[in-house]
Design a protein around this motif. Structure first.
Motif, mmCIF file in Angstrom:
data_model
loop_
_atom_site.group_PDB
_atom_site.id
_atom_site.type_symbol
_atom_site.label_atom_id
_atom_site.label_comp_id
_atom_site.label_asym_id
_atom_site.label_seq_id
_atom_site.Cartn_x
_atom_site.Cartn_y
_atom_site.Cartn_z
ATOM 1 N N ILE A 1 9.732 -15.763 -39.239
ATOM 2 C CA ILE A 1 9.749 -14.342 -39.482
ATOM 3 C C ILE A 1 10.136 -13.401 -38.188
ATOM 4 O O ILE A 1 10.790 -12.668 -38.185
ATOM 5 N N GLU A 2 9.003 -13.793 -37.319
ATOM 6 C CA GLU A 2 8.706 -13.101 -36.060
ATOM 7 C C GLU A 2 8.879 -14.172 -34.938
ATOM 8 O O GLU A 2 7.983 -14.638 -34.419
ATOM 9 N N PRO A 3 10.150 -14.286 -34.477
ATOM 10 C CA PRO A 3 10.142 -15.538 -33.488
ATOM 11 C C PRO A 3 9.848 -15.229 -32.081
ATOM 12 O O PRO A 3 9.537 -14.194 -31.691
ATOM 13 N N GLN A 4 9.226 -16.195 -31.503
ATOM 14 C CA GLN A 4 8.573 -16.162 -30.004
ATOM 15 C C GLN A 4 9.176 -16.946 -29.052
ATOM 16 O O GLN A 4 9.875 -18.093 -29.386
ATOM 17 N N ASP A 5 9.171 -16.316 -27.760
ATOM 18 C CA ASP A 5 9.729 -17.186 -26.790
ATOM 19 C C ASP A 5 9.068 -18.480 -26.411
ATOM 20 O O ASP A 5 8.249 -18.578 -26.552
ATOM 21 N N ILE A 6 9.975 -19.387 -26.576
ATOM 22 C CA ILE A 6 9.397 -20.866 -26.400
ATOM 23 C C ILE A 6 9.769 -21.432 -24.846
ATOM 24 O O ILE A 6 10.983 -21.202 -24.590
ATOM 25 N N ARG A 7 8.614 -22.183 -24.342
ATOM 26 C CA ARG A 7 9.189 -22.470 -22.811
ATOM 27 C C ARG A 7 9.416 -24.125 -23.156
ATOM 28 O O ARG A 7 8.705 -24.966 -23.000
ATOM 29 N N PHE A 8 10.725 -24.287 -23.516
ATOM 30 C CA PHE A 8 11.356 -25.437 -23.723
ATOM 31 C C PHE A 8 10.924 -26.873 -22.814
ATOM 32 O O PHE A 8 10.509 -27.853 -23.076
ATOM 33 N N ASN A 9 11.243 -26.531 -21.547
ATOM 34 C CA ASN A 9 11.038 -27.678 -20.337
ATOM 35 C C ASN A 9 9.572 -28.160 -20.764
ATOM 36 O O ASN A 9 9.579 -29.385 -20.679
ATOM 37 N N GLU A 10 8.908 -27.359 -20.542
ATOM 38 C CA GLU A 10 7.221 -27.782 -20.325
ATOM 39 C C GLU A 10 7.070 -28.459 -21.544
ATOM 40 O O GLU A 10 6.247 -29.257 -21.984
ATOM 41 N N ALA A 11 7.395 -27.916 -22.966
ATOM 42 C CA ALA A 11 7.083 -28.297 -24.130
ATOM 43 C C ALA A 11 7.690 -29.846 -24.424
ATOM 44 O O ALA A 11 6.913 -30.718 -24.912
ATOM 45 N N ILE A 12 9.099 -29.974 -23.839
ATOM 46 C CA ILE A 12 9.599 -31.347 -24.028
ATOM 47 C C ILE A 12 8.811 -32.290 -23.283
ATOM 48 O O ILE A 12 8.655 -33.605 -23.512
ATOM 49 N N ALA A 13 8.520 -31.691 -21.690
ATOM 50 C CA ALA A 13 7.554 -32.840 -21.053
ATOM 51 C C ALA A 13 6.529 -33.282 -21.549
ATOM 52 O O ALA A 13 6.245 -34.610 -21.829
ATOM 53 N N VAL A 14 5.824 -32.267 -22.361
ATOM 54 C CA VAL A 14 4.428 -32.735 -22.966
ATOM 55 C C VAL A 14 4.655 -33.700 -24.141
ATOM 56 O O VAL A 14 4.158 -34.468 -24.536
ATOM 57 N N ALA A 15 5.834 -33.440 -25.046
ATOM 58 C CA ALA A 15 6.173 -34.262 -26.290
ATOM 59 C C ALA A 15 6.660 -35.514 -25.697
ATOM 60 O O ALA A 15 6.260 -36.497 -26.379
ATOM 61 N N VAL A 16 7.199 -35.781 -24.648
ATOM 62 C CA VAL A 16 7.640 -37.061 -24.057
ATOM 63 C C VAL A 16 6.330 -37.970 -23.932
ATOM 64 O O VAL A 16 6.282 -39.145 -24.075
ATOM 65 N N ALA B 1 9.997 -33.994 -33.029
ATOM 66 C CA ALA B 1 9.449 -32.901 -32.261
ATOM 67 C C ALA B 1 10.583 -32.674 -30.961
ATOM 68 O O ALA B 1 10.793 -31.592 -30.617
ATOM 69 N N ILE B 2 10.801 -33.770 -30.096
ATOM 70 C CA ILE B 2 11.156 -33.904 -28.878
ATOM 71 C C ILE B 2 12.900 -33.311 -29.264
ATOM 72 O O ILE B 2 13.394 -32.487 -28.550
ATOM 73 N N ALA B 3 13.575 -33.975 -30.575
ATOM 74 C CA ALA B 3 14.823 -33.668 -30.725
ATOM 75 C C ALA B 3 14.923 -32.028 -31.074
ATOM 76 O O ALA B 3 15.712 -31.348 -30.769
ATOM 77 N N ALA B 4 13.949 -31.540 -32.051
ATOM 78 C CA ALA B 4 13.891 -30.162 -32.029
ATOM 79 C C ALA B 4 13.819 -29.383 -30.900
ATOM 80 O O ALA B 4 14.577 -28.264 -30.649
ATOM 81 N N LEU B 5 13.187 -29.554 -29.920
ATOM 82 C CA LEU B 5 13.024 -28.737 -28.641
ATOM 83 C C LEU B 5 14.423 -28.915 -27.816
ATOM 84 O O LEU B 5 14.696 -27.925 -27.518
ATOM 85 N N ILE B 6 14.924 -30.082 -27.906
ATOM 86 C CA ILE B 6 15.978 -30.388 -27.068
ATOM 87 C C ILE B 6 17.202 -29.538 -27.619
ATOM 88 O O ILE B 6 17.705 -28.759 -26.831
ATOM 89 N N PHE B 7 17.345 -29.781 -28.974
ATOM 90 C CA PHE B 7 18.429 -28.696 -29.704
ATOM 91 C C PHE B 7 18.345 -27.145 -29.620
ATOM 92 O O PHE B 7 19.148 -26.499 -29.304
ATOM 93 N N GLY B 8 16.905 -26.890 -29.525
ATOM 94 C CA GLY B 8 16.579 -25.498 -29.439
ATOM 95 C C GLY B 8 16.917 -25.209 -28.242
ATOM 96 O O GLY B 8 17.494 -23.951 -27.975
ATOM 97 N N ARG B 9 16.600 -25.861 -27.136
ATOM 98 C CA ARG B 9 16.850 -25.460 -25.590
ATOM 99 C C ARG B 9 18.475 -25.383 -25.434
ATOM 100 O O ARG B 9 18.901 -24.483 -24.883
ATOM 101 N N ILE B 10 19.145 -26.231 -25.776
ATOM 102 C CA ILE B 10 20.739 -26.411 -25.832
ATOM 103 C C ILE B 10 21.460 -25.697 -26.391
ATOM 104 O O ILE B 10 22.458 -24.770 -25.713
ATOM 105 N N PHE B 11 21.273 -25.358 -27.606
ATOM 106 C CA PHE B 11 22.086 -24.448 -28.587
ATOM 107 C C PHE B 11 21.339 -23.251 -28.827
ATOM 108 O O PHE B 11 21.895 -22.450 -29.589
ATOM 109 N N LEU C 1 14.360 -24.129 -34.975
ATOM 110 C CA LEU C 1 14.204 -25.358 -35.317
ATOM 111 C C LEU C 1 12.516 -25.770 -34.933
ATOM 112 O O LEU C 1 12.037 -26.624 -35.659
ATOM 113 N N ASP C 2 11.968 -25.244 -33.960
ATOM 114 C CA ASP C 2 10.790 -25.572 -33.587
ATOM 115 C C ASP C 2 9.820 -25.160 -34.779
ATOM 116 O O ASP C 2 9.018 -25.756 -35.218
#
Length: 300
Positions: free
Chosen positions: A116-131, A183-193, A198-199
């Motif tokens: 409902i109230e989206p927030q900015d996501i730091r995708f690169n850092e989140a993807i690194a931790v998920a990996v 989780a990694i897939a959701a973050l990657i697609f969120g970052r690219i597109f 998705l997050d």
């Protein structure tokens, strides 16, 4: 109830074999869980937070397994426990399932709020931790699989003595690996597109996965705690085995779980041919996991 003999109720034979490996995996899981949940909060990623909490569900399971190993081994011959300590892990599992169900609800509410109230996501850092979380899961699976195969290979003929705790832990970390990949897939697609929605959606999916695991565990453990959840086929096999002897008739039968995969039996039979309780009990020796059998014979 206090039993007054020294009957062996040790349901975790040779538990030292798997305990060390589970302890190592527990340490890895706890560290990664804290990392993912902390990073998820800092980087505003519900997918990462959900993956961390999912790892938390299995960390709880590993902790219960280790506690059950040690508590059961310590009190295996303690006469204060009428039927042994096999339900220790069951009670812990039920308590954990309730707590994790609450966590799942809180995760779902927060994820819906972020849709409902989206927030900015730091995708690169989140993807690194998920990996990192995925790598830890794969390493944990390797540790547990290697230990499981080692013991299976040295005791192939005794499949009933397989360490089911170790096997369950192995499948837990495989499930963690799957959620990490999601989780990694959701973050990657969120970052690219730019599909940031998705997050939090993955946060909801993660909460549903935890809920399903918690509800399943509650059903399984509550049945054992209430002396239920015995497969009717077990009772049927006991009755059939006894009544294959034409001079015996089962008139009362109670079967309940004293530990996962271990059953106690109280059996009353009518006998027209002078059977004794030890003789009737011997008929059941071929049925695995009957660890405490009491037989009463009525002469007719």
């Amino acid at each position: 109830m206090t039993h007054c003999d020294l009957h062996d109720h040790d349901f975790l034979h040779n538990s030292e074999h798997g305990e060390r490996q589970v302890l190592m995996v527990l340490g890895l899981t706890l560290v990664t869980m804290v990392l993912e949940i902390g990073a998820g909060l800092i980087f505003n990623s519900m997918a990462l937070t959900a993956d961390g909490w999912h790892m938390g569900t299995h960390a709880a399971a590993f902790g219960i397994t280790i506690f059950a190993y040690r508590y059961a081994r310590k009190h295996a011959k303690n006469p204060r426990f009428s039927f042994g300590t096999g339900k220790v892990s069951v009670l812990g599992g039920f308590a954990s399932a309730v707590a994790l169900g609450v966590v799942a609800i809180l995760m779902a509410v927060e994820s819906i709020h972020r849709i409902i109230e989206p927030q900015d996501i730091r995708f690169n850092e989140a993807i690194a931790v998920a990996v990192i979380g995925l790598v830890v899961n794969l390493a944990s699976a390797f540790l547990l699989k290697g230990e499981h195969h080692h013991h299976h290979g040295h005791d192939h003929a005794h499949s009933d003595d397989e360490d089911h705790n170790l096997k369950a832990a192995y499948f837990h970390v495989l499930a963690d690996a799957v959620t990490s990949i999601a989780a990694i897939a959701a973050l990657i697609f969120g970052r690219i597109f730019g599909w940031a929605v998705l997050d939090p959606v993955m946060g909801i999916v993660g909460s549903l996965v935890i809920t399903k695991w918690a509800v399943g565990l509650m059903k399984e453990t509550s049945g054992i705690l209430l002396d239920g959840s015995v497969d009717p086929a077990v009772c049927e096999k006991i009755q059939q085995t006894v009544e294959d002897e034409k001079s015996l008739k089962v008139i009362d039968l109670h079967v309940w779980a004293v530990a996962p995969g271990h059953h106690a039996v109280i059996l009353s039979v009518d006998s027209s041919n002078g059977w004794t309780p030890p003789q009737v009990k011997a008929l059941l020796s071929g049925i695995g996991h009957l660890v405490h059998v009491n037989v009463e014979v009525h002469r007719v």
